[in-house]
Scaffold this active site. Structure first.
Site: not given
Ligand SMILES: O=c1[nH]cnc2c(CCNCC3CCCCC3)c3[nH]c(NCc4cccs4)nc3cc12
Length: 374
Positions: A93-94, A96-97, A147, A191, A218, A268
Protein backbone atom coordinates in the site's frame (compact mmCIF):
# COMPACT_ATOMS: atom_id res chain seq x y z
CA UNK A 1 -1.61 5.41 -24.52
CA UNK A 2 -3.12 2.61 -22.51
CA UNK A 3 -0.89 0.72 -20.08
CA UNK A 4 0.04 -2.95 -20.70
CA UNK A 5 -2.58 -5.29 -19.27
CA UNK A 6 -1.30 -8.20 -17.15
CA UNK A 7 -4.82 -9.39 -16.23
CA UNK A 8 -6.56 -12.18 -18.12
CA UNK A 9 -10.29 -12.80 -17.57
CA UNK A 10 -10.92 -16.59 -17.59
CA UNK A 11 -14.62 -16.72 -16.84
CA UNK A 12 -17.73 -14.91 -15.63
CA UNK A 13 -20.86 -16.01 -13.80
CA UNK A 14 -23.28 -13.12 -13.42
CA UNK A 15 -21.17 -10.11 -12.44
CA UNK A 16 -18.64 -12.38 -10.69
CA UNK A 17 -15.32 -12.90 -12.55
CA UNK A 18 -12.39 -15.25 -12.32
CA UNK A 19 -8.99 -14.45 -13.84
CA UNK A 20 -5.22 -14.49 -13.63
CA UNK A 21 -2.97 -11.54 -12.85
CA UNK A 22 0.62 -12.09 -13.99
CA UNK A 23 3.28 -10.32 -11.91
CA UNK A 24 7.12 -10.40 -12.04
CA UNK A 25 7.07 -12.81 -9.06
CA UNK A 26 4.29 -15.12 -10.22
CA UNK A 27 0.62 -15.48 -11.12
CA UNK A 28 -2.28 -14.44 -8.87
CA UNK A 29 -5.56 -16.36 -9.28
CA UNK A 30 -8.62 -14.15 -8.83
CA UNK A 31 -10.84 -13.69 -6.93
CA UNK A 32 -7.86 -13.43 -4.56
CA UNK A 33 -7.56 -12.80 -0.85
CA UNK A 34 -4.26 -11.12 0.06
CA UNK A 35 -3.19 -11.86 3.65
CA UNK A 36 -1.67 -8.88 5.39
CA UNK A 37 1.93 -9.02 6.46
CA UNK A 38 2.49 -6.46 9.19
CA UNK A 39 6.07 -5.12 9.48
CA UNK A 40 7.22 -7.53 6.81
CA UNK A 41 6.10 -10.70 8.60
CA UNK A 42 2.78 -12.52 8.92
CA UNK A 43 1.74 -12.42 12.57
CA UNK A 44 1.91 -16.01 13.84
CA UNK A 45 2.41 -17.71 10.52
CA UNK A 46 5.39 -18.98 8.55
CA UNK A 47 5.36 -18.00 4.89
CA UNK A 48 5.29 -21.73 4.03
CA UNK A 49 1.91 -22.01 5.79
CA UNK A 50 0.62 -18.93 3.99
CA UNK A 51 1.62 -20.50 0.67
CA UNK A 52 0.25 -23.96 1.63
CA UNK A 53 -3.04 -22.35 2.65
CA UNK A 54 -3.41 -21.19 -0.95
CA UNK A 55 -2.32 -17.54 -0.91
CA UNK A 56 -0.67 -16.46 -4.17
CA UNK A 57 0.08 -12.89 -3.02
CA UNK A 58 0.61 -11.08 0.29
CA UNK A 59 0.62 -7.44 1.36
CA UNK A 60 3.72 -5.58 2.47
CA UNK A 61 3.10 -2.90 5.04
CA UNK A 62 4.68 0.26 3.65
CA UNK A 63 4.00 2.51 6.65
CA UNK A 64 5.83 0.19 9.08
CA UNK A 65 8.61 -0.82 6.69
CA UNK A 66 9.50 2.73 5.64
CA UNK A 67 9.87 3.72 9.29
CA UNK A 68 11.70 0.54 10.31
CA UNK A 69 13.95 -0.90 8.89
CA UNK A 70 13.59 1.76 6.14
CA UNK A 71 12.94 1.42 2.40
CA UNK A 72 16.53 2.22 1.36
CA UNK A 73 17.84 -0.52 3.70
CA UNK A 74 15.41 -3.11 2.26
CA UNK A 75 16.44 -2.10 -1.27
CA UNK A 76 20.12 -2.51 -0.30
CA UNK A 77 19.25 -5.97 1.05
CA UNK A 78 17.72 -7.03 -2.26
CA UNK A 79 14.11 -5.94 -1.86
CA UNK A 80 11.10 -7.20 0.09
CA UNK A 81 10.93 -10.69 -1.40
CA UNK A 82 14.55 -11.45 -0.55
CA UNK A 83 14.33 -9.65 2.82
CA UNK A 84 11.26 -11.62 3.98
CA UNK A 85 11.98 -14.85 1.99
CA UNK A 86 8.40 -14.68 0.65
CA UNK A 87 9.38 -15.25 -2.99
CA UNK A 88 5.92 -14.72 -4.52
CA UNK A 89 3.90 -11.69 -5.64
CA UNK A 90 3.59 -8.82 -3.20
CA UNK A 91 1.32 -5.79 -3.16
CA UNK A 92 2.29 -2.78 -1.07
CA UNK A 93 0.00 0.00 0.00
CA UNK A 94 1.13 3.64 -0.18
CA UNK A 95 1.45 3.97 3.60
CA UNK A 96 -1.07 6.81 3.59
CA UNK A 97 -3.97 4.95 5.16
CA UNK A 98 -1.99 3.93 8.20
CA UNK A 99 -0.60 7.42 8.67
CA UNK A 100 -4.25 8.44 9.22
CA UNK A 101 -4.75 5.75 11.84
CA UNK A 102 -1.32 5.27 13.48
CA UNK A 103 0.82 8.40 13.21
CA UNK A 104 0.75 11.34 15.57
CA UNK A 105 0.31 14.98 14.54
CA UNK A 106 -0.56 14.21 10.94
CA UNK A 107 -1.45 16.97 8.47
CA UNK A 108 -2.70 16.64 4.89
CA UNK A 109 -1.52 19.34 2.44
CA UNK A 110 -1.58 19.53 -1.37
CA UNK A 111 2.09 18.57 -1.37
CA UNK A 112 2.04 15.56 0.99
CA UNK A 113 0.85 13.91 4.20
CA UNK A 114 3.06 15.21 7.00
CA UNK A 115 3.34 13.28 10.28
CA UNK A 116 5.56 12.20 13.11
CA UNK A 117 6.76 8.60 13.30
CA UNK A 118 4.99 6.66 16.07
CA UNK A 119 8.33 4.95 16.70
CA UNK A 120 10.76 7.82 17.30
CA UNK A 121 8.73 10.98 16.63
CA UNK A 122 10.81 11.87 13.54
CA UNK A 123 9.06 14.34 11.19
CA UNK A 124 8.10 12.53 7.97
CA UNK A 125 6.68 13.92 4.73
CA UNK A 126 4.92 11.34 2.54
CA UNK A 127 4.32 12.89 -0.88
CA UNK A 128 2.89 10.98 -3.88
CA UNK A 129 6.42 10.90 -5.32
CA UNK A 130 7.95 9.55 -2.07
CA UNK A 131 5.15 6.96 -1.72
CA UNK A 132 6.02 5.62 -5.18
CA UNK A 133 9.78 5.81 -4.50
CA UNK A 134 9.34 3.81 -1.27
CA UNK A 135 7.27 1.11 -3.00
CA UNK A 136 9.80 0.86 -5.85
CA UNK A 137 12.59 0.52 -3.26
CA UNK A 138 10.62 -2.25 -1.52
CA UNK A 139 10.33 -3.90 -4.93
CA UNK A 140 6.61 -4.76 -4.72
CA UNK A 141 4.91 -6.17 -7.81
CA UNK A 142 1.81 -3.99 -7.36
CA UNK A 143 2.04 -0.47 -5.91
CA UNK A 144 -0.85 1.70 -4.75
CA UNK A 145 -1.27 5.40 -5.33
CA UNK A 146 -1.19 7.74 -2.34
CA UNK A 147 -4.76 8.78 -1.54
CA UNK A 148 -6.82 10.34 1.22
CA UNK A 149 -9.46 8.05 2.67
CA UNK A 150 -12.27 9.78 4.59
CA UNK A 151 -13.97 7.84 7.41
CA UNK A 152 -17.77 7.62 7.13
CA UNK A 153 -20.13 9.29 7.91
CA UNK A 154 -18.60 12.50 6.54
CA UNK A 155 -19.69 15.86 5.13
CA UNK A 156 -20.10 16.07 1.33
CA UNK A 157 -17.53 18.91 1.18
CA UNK A 158 -14.91 16.78 2.90
CA UNK A 159 -15.60 13.75 0.71
CA UNK A 160 -15.38 15.96 -2.42
CA UNK A 161 -12.15 17.64 -1.27
CA UNK A 162 -10.45 14.29 -0.45
CA UNK A 163 -11.67 12.72 -3.71
CA UNK A 164 -10.31 15.56 -5.85
CA UNK A 165 -7.01 15.65 -3.93
CA UNK A 166 -6.67 11.88 -4.43
CA UNK A 167 -7.18 12.35 -8.18
CA UNK A 168 -4.43 14.98 -8.34
CA UNK A 169 -2.18 12.66 -6.33
CA UNK A 170 -3.09 9.81 -8.71
CA UNK A 171 -1.70 11.86 -11.62
CA UNK A 172 1.52 12.56 -9.70
CA UNK A 173 1.89 8.89 -8.74
CA UNK A 174 1.40 7.78 -12.34
CA UNK A 175 4.19 10.14 -13.46
CA UNK A 176 6.53 9.02 -10.65
CA UNK A 177 5.82 5.38 -11.56
CA UNK A 178 7.04 5.78 -15.16
CA UNK A 179 10.52 4.62 -14.11
CA UNK A 180 9.20 1.35 -12.63
CA UNK A 181 10.75 -1.88 -13.97
CA UNK A 182 8.87 -3.80 -16.69
CA UNK A 183 5.90 -5.82 -15.44
CA UNK A 184 5.39 -3.91 -12.20
CA UNK A 185 1.93 -2.41 -11.75
CA UNK A 186 0.34 0.69 -10.25
CA UNK A 187 -3.29 0.77 -9.12
CA UNK A 188 -5.42 3.90 -8.77
CA UNK A 189 -7.91 4.16 -5.89
CA UNK A 190 -11.54 5.23 -6.34
CA UNK A 191 -12.76 7.52 -3.59
CA UNK A 192 -16.05 9.45 -3.25
CA UNK A 193 -17.41 8.23 0.09
CA UNK A 194 -21.11 7.26 0.07
CA UNK A 195 -22.04 9.70 -2.73
CA UNK A 196 -22.73 7.98 -6.09
CA UNK A 197 -21.96 11.01 -8.26
CA UNK A 198 -18.55 11.44 -6.58
CA UNK A 199 -17.83 7.73 -7.00
CA UNK A 200 -18.57 8.07 -10.74
CA UNK A 201 -16.39 11.21 -11.06
CA UNK A 202 -13.50 9.54 -9.22
CA UNK A 203 -13.68 6.36 -11.36
CA UNK A 204 -13.85 8.34 -14.60
CA UNK A 205 -10.95 10.56 -13.50
CA UNK A 206 -8.74 7.55 -12.78
CA UNK A 207 -9.62 5.85 -16.08
CA UNK A 208 -8.64 9.10 -17.86
CA UNK A 209 -5.20 8.90 -16.21
CA UNK A 210 -4.93 5.14 -16.83
CA UNK A 211 -3.77 2.43 -14.39
CA UNK A 212 -2.89 -1.30 -14.51
CA UNK A 213 -5.71 -1.94 -12.04
CA UNK A 214 -8.26 -0.06 -9.97
CA UNK A 215 -8.94 -0.22 -6.24
CA UNK A 216 -12.15 0.89 -4.59
CA UNK A 217 -11.16 2.71 -1.41
CA UNK A 218 -12.99 4.77 1.16
CA UNK A 219 -15.17 1.81 2.20
CA UNK A 220 -15.23 -0.50 5.22
CA UNK A 221 -14.56 2.67 7.19
CA UNK A 222 -17.67 2.69 9.39
CA UNK A 223 -20.53 2.59 6.89
CA UNK A 224 -23.27 -0.11 7.02
CA UNK A 225 -22.70 -3.12 4.76
CA UNK A 226 -25.55 -2.11 2.46
CA UNK A 227 -23.90 1.27 1.84
CA UNK A 228 -20.60 -0.45 1.05
CA UNK A 229 -22.33 -2.81 -1.40
CA UNK A 230 -24.27 0.08 -2.98
CA UNK A 231 -21.04 2.03 -3.59
CA UNK A 232 -19.44 -1.06 -5.18
CA UNK A 233 -22.47 -1.23 -7.51
CA UNK A 234 -21.90 2.43 -8.41
CA UNK A 235 -18.17 2.13 -9.11
CA UNK A 236 -17.40 -1.40 -10.36
CA UNK A 237 -19.46 -1.28 -13.59
CA UNK A 238 -17.67 1.94 -14.65
CA UNK A 239 -14.18 0.44 -14.18
CA UNK A 240 -12.62 -1.28 -17.21
CA UNK A 241 -13.93 -4.87 -17.34
CA UNK A 242 -10.54 -6.20 -18.50
CA UNK A 243 -8.57 -4.85 -15.55
CA UNK A 244 -8.46 -6.04 -11.91
CA UNK A 245 -10.63 -4.46 -9.24
CA UNK A 246 -9.37 -4.43 -5.63
CA UNK A 247 -11.70 -3.64 -2.70
CA UNK A 248 -9.40 -2.32 0.02
CA UNK A 249 -9.64 -3.51 3.61
CA UNK A 250 -12.48 -5.96 3.06
CA UNK A 251 -13.53 -7.95 4.93
CA UNK A 252 -15.64 -10.61 6.55
CA UNK A 253 -16.32 -13.77 4.50
CA UNK A 254 -19.83 -12.44 3.79
CA UNK A 255 -18.51 -9.04 2.63
CA UNK A 256 -16.13 -10.83 0.27
CA UNK A 257 -18.77 -13.20 -1.17
CA UNK A 258 -21.17 -10.30 -1.80
CA UNK A 259 -18.41 -8.11 -3.31
CA UNK A 260 -17.30 -10.90 -5.68
CA UNK A 261 -20.95 -11.19 -6.73
CA UNK A 262 -20.71 -7.50 -7.72
CA UNK A 263 -17.50 -7.83 -9.75
CA UNK A 264 -14.60 -7.41 -7.30
CA UNK A 265 -11.43 -9.47 -7.90
CA UNK A 266 -9.00 -8.75 -5.01
CA UNK A 267 -9.27 -8.23 -1.26
CA UNK A 268 -7.11 -7.60 1.79
CA UNK A 269 -8.09 -7.59 5.45
CA UNK A 270 -6.43 -8.00 8.86
CA UNK A 271 -9.47 -9.93 10.15
CA UNK A 272 -8.26 -13.54 9.68
CA UNK A 273 -5.08 -13.01 11.70
CA UNK A 274 -6.51 -10.40 14.10
CA UNK A 275 -9.60 -12.51 14.95
CA UNK A 276 -7.28 -15.53 15.22
CA UNK A 277 -5.25 -13.73 17.86
CA UNK A 278 -8.50 -12.96 19.69
CA UNK A 279 -9.64 -16.60 19.73
CA UNK A 280 -12.23 -16.45 16.94
CA UNK A 281 -12.13 -19.07 14.17
CA UNK A 282 -13.79 -18.59 10.77
CA UNK A 283 -15.32 -21.85 9.60
CA UNK A 284 -17.55 -23.24 6.86
CA UNK A 285 -20.50 -22.80 9.23
CA UNK A 286 -19.68 -19.31 10.44
CA UNK A 287 -17.47 -17.83 13.18
CA UNK A 288 -16.71 -19.82 16.36
CA UNK A 289 -15.48 -18.06 19.50
CA UNK A 290 -13.13 -20.56 21.11
CA UNK A 291 -13.07 -18.51 24.34
CA UNK A 292 -16.62 -19.76 25.00
CA UNK A 293 -16.83 -22.35 27.81
CA UNK A 294 -19.12 -24.58 25.70
CA UNK A 295 -15.99 -25.85 23.91
CA UNK A 296 -14.14 -27.00 27.07
CA UNK A 297 -15.08 -30.69 26.71
CA UNK A 298 -15.75 -30.83 22.98
CA UNK A 299 -13.46 -33.41 21.30
CA UNK A 300 -14.63 -32.52 17.77
CA UNK A 301 -12.45 -30.53 15.35
CA UNK A 302 -13.75 -27.26 13.90
CA UNK A 303 -14.58 -28.94 10.58
CA UNK A 304 -13.73 -32.60 9.89
CA UNK A 305 -14.34 -32.05 6.15
CA UNK A 306 -11.69 -29.31 5.92
CA UNK A 307 -8.58 -29.85 3.79
CA UNK A 308 -6.53 -27.86 6.32
CA UNK A 309 -4.92 -30.26 8.88
CA UNK A 310 -5.31 -28.02 11.95
CA UNK A 311 -8.99 -27.38 11.12
CA UNK A 312 -9.55 -31.13 10.69
CA UNK A 313 -7.45 -32.38 13.62
CA UNK A 314 -7.34 -29.92 16.53
CA UNK A 315 -10.16 -30.48 19.01
CA UNK A 316 -12.23 -27.51 20.11
CA UNK A 317 -11.33 -28.43 23.68
CA UNK A 318 -7.62 -28.06 22.85
CA UNK A 319 -8.07 -24.76 21.02
CA UNK A 320 -10.25 -23.50 23.91
CA UNK A 321 -7.53 -24.49 26.40
CA UNK A 322 -4.77 -22.75 24.38
CA UNK A 323 -6.82 -19.57 23.99
CA UNK A 324 -7.90 -19.46 27.66
CA UNK A 325 -4.36 -20.04 28.90
CA UNK A 326 -2.99 -17.39 26.51
CA UNK A 327 -0.65 -19.84 24.78
CA UNK A 328 0.97 -18.28 21.68
CA UNK A 329 0.24 -21.52 19.86
CA UNK A 330 -3.47 -20.70 20.18
CA UNK A 331 -3.07 -17.49 18.19
CA UNK A 332 -0.80 -19.24 15.68
CA UNK A 333 -3.19 -22.15 15.09
CA UNK A 334 -6.25 -19.90 14.75
CA UNK A 335 -4.39 -17.51 12.42
CA UNK A 336 -3.47 -20.35 10.07
CA UNK A 337 -6.97 -21.89 10.39
CA UNK A 338 -8.51 -18.54 9.43
CA UNK A 339 -6.14 -17.82 6.54
CA UNK A 340 -6.83 -21.36 5.27
CA UNK A 341 -10.59 -20.81 5.55
CA UNK A 342 -10.41 -17.53 3.61
CA UNK A 343 -8.32 -19.19 0.91
CA UNK A 344 -10.75 -22.12 0.68
CA UNK A 345 -13.60 -19.63 0.23
CA UNK A 346 -11.67 -17.90 -2.59
CA UNK A 347 -10.86 -21.26 -4.23
CA UNK A 348 -14.51 -22.29 -3.99
CA UNK A 349 -15.62 -19.07 -5.65
CA UNK A 350 -13.00 -19.33 -8.42
CA UNK A 351 -14.17 -22.87 -9.25
CA UNK A 352 -17.87 -21.96 -9.07
CA UNK A 353 -17.39 -18.96 -11.39
CA UNK A 354 -15.31 -21.01 -13.85
CA UNK A 355 -18.12 -23.60 -13.95
CA UNK A 356 -20.87 -20.97 -14.32
CA UNK A 357 -22.55 -21.90 -11.02
CA UNK A 358 -21.61 -18.93 -8.79
CA UNK A 359 -25.27 -18.18 -7.92
CA UNK A 360 -25.68 -21.69 -6.48
CA UNK A 361 -22.35 -21.45 -4.62
CA UNK A 362 -23.40 -18.11 -3.14
CA UNK A 363 -26.77 -19.49 -1.99
CA UNK A 364 -25.26 -22.65 -0.46
CA UNK A 365 -22.55 -20.65 1.33
CA UNK A 366 -25.10 -18.31 2.89
CA UNK A 367 -27.13 -21.36 3.97
CA UNK A 368 -24.05 -22.99 5.56
CA UNK A 369 -23.25 -19.79 7.48
CA UNK A 370 -26.91 -19.44 8.55
CA UNK A 371 -26.88 -23.03 9.84
CA UNK A 372 -24.20 -21.86 12.23
CA UNK A 373 -21.86 -23.90 14.36
CA UNK A 374 -23.58 -26.82 16.13
O1 LIG B 1 -9.39 4.17 0.79
C1 LIG B 1 -8.42 3.49 1.16
N1 LIG B 1 -7.17 3.79 0.71
C2 LIG B 1 -6.08 3.07 1.12
N2 LIG B 1 -6.15 2.07 1.98
C3 LIG B 1 -7.38 1.73 2.49
C4 LIG B 1 -7.45 0.68 3.46
C5 LIG B 1 -6.22 -0.10 3.89
C6 LIG B 1 -6.19 -1.42 3.15
N3 LIG B 1 -5.28 -2.36 3.79
C7 LIG B 1 -3.89 -1.92 3.83
C8 LIG B 1 -3.06 -2.87 4.64
C9 LIG B 1 -1.59 -2.66 4.34
C10 LIG B 1 -0.71 -3.58 5.14
C11 LIG B 1 -0.99 -3.46 6.63
C12 LIG B 1 -2.45 -3.57 6.98
C13 LIG B 1 -3.35 -2.70 6.14
C14 LIG B 1 -8.70 0.38 4.01
N4 LIG B 1 -9.04 -0.50 5.00
C15 LIG B 1 -10.37 -0.36 5.17
N5 LIG B 1 -11.10 -1.03 6.09
C16 LIG B 1 -10.47 -1.89 7.09
C17 LIG B 1 -9.90 -1.07 8.19
C18 LIG B 1 -8.78 -1.34 8.89
C19 LIG B 1 -8.51 -0.40 9.89
C20 LIG B 1 -9.44 0.61 9.96
S1 LIG B 1 -10.64 0.37 8.76
N6 LIG B 1 -10.90 0.55 4.33
C21 LIG B 1 -9.86 1.05 3.61
C22 LIG B 1 -9.80 2.06 2.65
C23 LIG B 1 -8.55 2.41 2.10
Amino acid sequence: MSLPNHFELLGQSGAARTGRLTTPHGVVRTPAFMPVGTAGAMKGLHWREVRDAGADIVLGNTYHLMLRPGAERIAALGGLQRFTTWNGPMLTDSGGFQVMSLAQLRKVTEQAVKFRSHIDGAAIELSPERAIEVQLLLGSDIAMQLDECVRLPAERDDILRAMELSLRWAERCKRAFERAPEGHMLFGIVQGGDIPQLRHASARGLIEIGFHGYAIGGLAVGEPQEVMLAMIEEAAPILPADRPRYLMGVGTPEDILEAVARGIDMFDCVMPTRNGRHGVAFTRFGPVNLRNARHADDPRPLDESSEWPSTRNCSRAYLHHLVKSGETLGAMLLSEINIAYYQSLMAGMRAAIAQGRFAEFREQTHADWARGDI
